[in-house]
Write a protein that holds these residues in place. Structure first.
Motif, short mmCIF file in Angstrom:
data_model
loop_
_atom_site.label_atom_id
_atom_site.label_comp_id
_atom_site.label_asym_id
_atom_site.label_seq_id
_atom_site.Cartn_x
_atom_site.Cartn_y
_atom_site.Cartn_z
N UNK A 194 18.25 39.73 41.53
CA UNK A 194 19.61 39.25 41.25
C UNK A 194 20.55 40.44 41.40
N UNK A 195 21.59 40.27 42.23
CA UNK A 195 22.48 41.40 42.51
C UNK A 195 23.94 41.01 42.34
N UNK A 196 24.74 41.97 41.88
CA UNK A 196 26.19 41.75 41.74
C UNK A 196 26.77 41.42 43.13
N UNK A 222 22.87 36.25 44.35
CA UNK A 222 23.95 37.10 43.83
C UNK A 222 24.57 36.45 42.59
N UNK A 223 25.11 37.29 41.70
CA UNK A 223 25.86 36.75 40.56
C UNK A 223 27.29 37.28 40.62
N UNK A 224 28.18 36.61 39.89
CA UNK A 224 29.61 36.98 39.93
C UNK A 224 29.79 38.40 39.43
N UNK A 225 30.75 39.08 40.04
CA UNK A 225 30.99 40.49 39.75
C UNK A 225 31.14 40.77 38.26
N UNK A 226 30.29 41.66 37.75
CA UNK A 226 30.33 42.11 36.35
C UNK A 226 30.25 40.98 35.32
N UNK A 227 29.61 39.87 35.71
CA UNK A 227 29.62 38.69 34.84
C UNK A 227 28.21 38.41 34.32
N UNK A 228 27.94 38.86 33.11
CA UNK A 228 26.61 38.73 32.51
C UNK A 228 26.23 37.27 32.28
N UNK A 229 27.23 36.45 31.89
CA UNK A 229 26.92 35.03 31.64
C UNK A 229 26.50 34.34 32.93
N UNK A 230 27.19 34.69 34.03
CA UNK A 230 26.81 34.10 35.32
C UNK A 230 25.41 34.57 35.72
N UNK A 231 25.12 35.84 35.48
CA UNK A 231 23.77 36.36 35.79
C UNK A 231 22.72 35.56 35.02
N UNK A 232 22.97 35.36 33.73
CA UNK A 232 21.99 34.64 32.89
C UNK A 232 21.78 33.22 33.42
N UNK A 233 22.89 32.54 33.79
CA UNK A 233 22.72 31.15 34.24
C UNK A 233 22.07 31.11 35.62
N UNK A 240 14.03 41.37 39.06
CA UNK A 240 14.78 42.63 39.19
C UNK A 240 16.27 42.31 39.19
N UNK A 241 17.03 43.12 38.47
CA UNK A 241 18.49 42.94 38.43
C UNK A 241 19.12 44.25 38.88
N UNK A 242 20.06 44.17 39.82
CA UNK A 242 20.67 45.42 40.28
C UNK A 242 22.19 45.36 40.24
N UNK A 243 22.75 46.47 39.75
CA UNK A 243 24.22 46.60 39.75
C UNK A 243 24.57 48.08 39.90
N UNK A 244 25.87 48.35 39.97
CA UNK A 244 26.34 49.75 40.05
C UNK A 244 26.99 50.10 38.72
N UNK A 245 26.95 51.40 38.36
CA UNK A 245 27.59 51.76 37.09
C UNK A 245 29.09 51.97 37.27
#
Ligand SMILES: Cc1ncc(COP(=O)(O)O)c(C=O)c1O
Length: 310
Positions: free
Chosen positions: A125-127, A147-158, A176-181
């Motif tokens: 799952x990627x931003x 992909x999940x919505x930018x910086x959106x944890x709730x969208x990632x979970x769903x 695996x979940x990937x994002x940038x800091x």
């Protein structure tokens, strides 16, 4: 004459694509060098032009008696010169991590990680705004990706819930979940603490690309993951040396088992000539610089720039 004959053979389909680019006013050209003041590069701290680092690099090579211009082979063959081990030990100490593996660039590191680590039957799952190198690596691998919505944890979970419910999955399936800091276009940051708590609770593997945070966030520029003290919950971090560090190259930092795995299976690590001793010495010197008092002040400098820009 030869030149003209070659030009005539340029494939029509490719010519069409170039013409379309021009028609869209999106044709890319290499810029010509200039002497303008730098307000646009990734050299956020000016370390690429730092004279102390330049001199220190030279002294380090002299002290070690290293006069080779190139590495002469891949790291698994003749290219693993002594400066590599020293740099990787320094990275482990600086980034409070068990192991570090230097790659030739951030692009190579992401390609090598995402093409090799997630396996068939796994999920990534990627931003949606993730860097191209991560997307390219995922495309080369065999795992399913969403992909999940930018910086959106709730969208990632769903997205995770929906995908795992919809797909038939094996009992050993990994997520695996990937994002940038720090995302380079807007300079924004996801809620990494919440994300890492979620990953830890569910047993998912979190990967954070710190390309734009290194040097400018956290104590002595060690990055946002360490600033939040969540490094123990992170499966892998990608730190790059072409931006604030002012050099070239990157490292994947994580467990010893991860580094062993990458040395064995990461094709962009295995099948390429290693970085030159000079490049590795430059990265070491830049990290040494970050560890000094001057380096300590970089975080403050960045905060001021950030406040002014916002
Ligand atoms: C988030 C991120 N990761 C990786 C890279 C690639 O790093 P490198 O320039 O070292 O290939 C970049 C470069 O733009 C980036 O922004």
């Amino acid at each position: 004459m030869l030149h003209l004959a070659y030009m005539a053979e340029f494939p029509k389909k490719l010519q069409k694509k170039l013409s379309e680019r021009k028609a869209q006013n999106a044709f890319r050209r290499l810029p010509t060098p200039h002497n303008l003041m730098d307000f646009s590069s990734n050299d956020y701290l000016g370390l690429a032009k730092n004279e102390a680092i330049y001199a220190d690099t030279f002294q380090l090579l002299l002290k070690k008696g290293i006069s080779e211009n190139g590495a002469s082979g891949s790291r698994l063959l003749t290219g693993n010169h002594s400066l590599y081990a020293e740099l990787e030990t320094r990275l482990c100490e600086f980034h409070a991590v068990e192991s570090a593996l230097v790659f030739n660039s951030g692009y190579d590191a992401n390609l090598g990680f995402f093409s090799a680590v997630p396996q068939r039957g796994d999920f990534v799952f990627y931003d949606e705004l993730i860097h191209a190198s991560i997307r390219d690596g995922i495309k080369m691998g065999n795992a399913k990706s969403y992909k999940f919505k930018h910086n959106d944890l709730e969208d990632l979970k769903s997205k995770i819930l929906l995908s795992l419910q919809a797909e038939s999955r094996s009992t050993d399936c990994e997520v695996y979940i990937v994002t940038e800091s720090v995302f380079s276009m807007d300079g924004d940051t996801p809620d990494l603490k919440a994300m890492s708590d979620f990953g830890k609770k569910e047993g998912y593997h979190l990967i954070i690309d710190e390309a734009h945070a290194i040097g400018v966030f956290g104590k002595n520029g060690s990055g946002i993951v360490q600033h939040m003290a969540i490094q123990d919950a992170i499966f892998a971090r990608i730190v790059t040396f072409g931006k604030s560090i002012g050099a070239h190259g990157a490292a994947i930092i994580g467990s010893k088992a991860l580094v062993d795995y990458l040395i064995n299976f990461s094709r962009s690590f295995i099948y390429t000539t290693a970085l030159s001793p000079h490049t590795i010495a430059t990265i070491s010197s830049a990290y040494r610089y970050l560890g000094t008092q001057e380096g300590e002040s970089t975080e403050g400098c960045y905060k001021i720039i950030f406040l002014v820009l916002n």
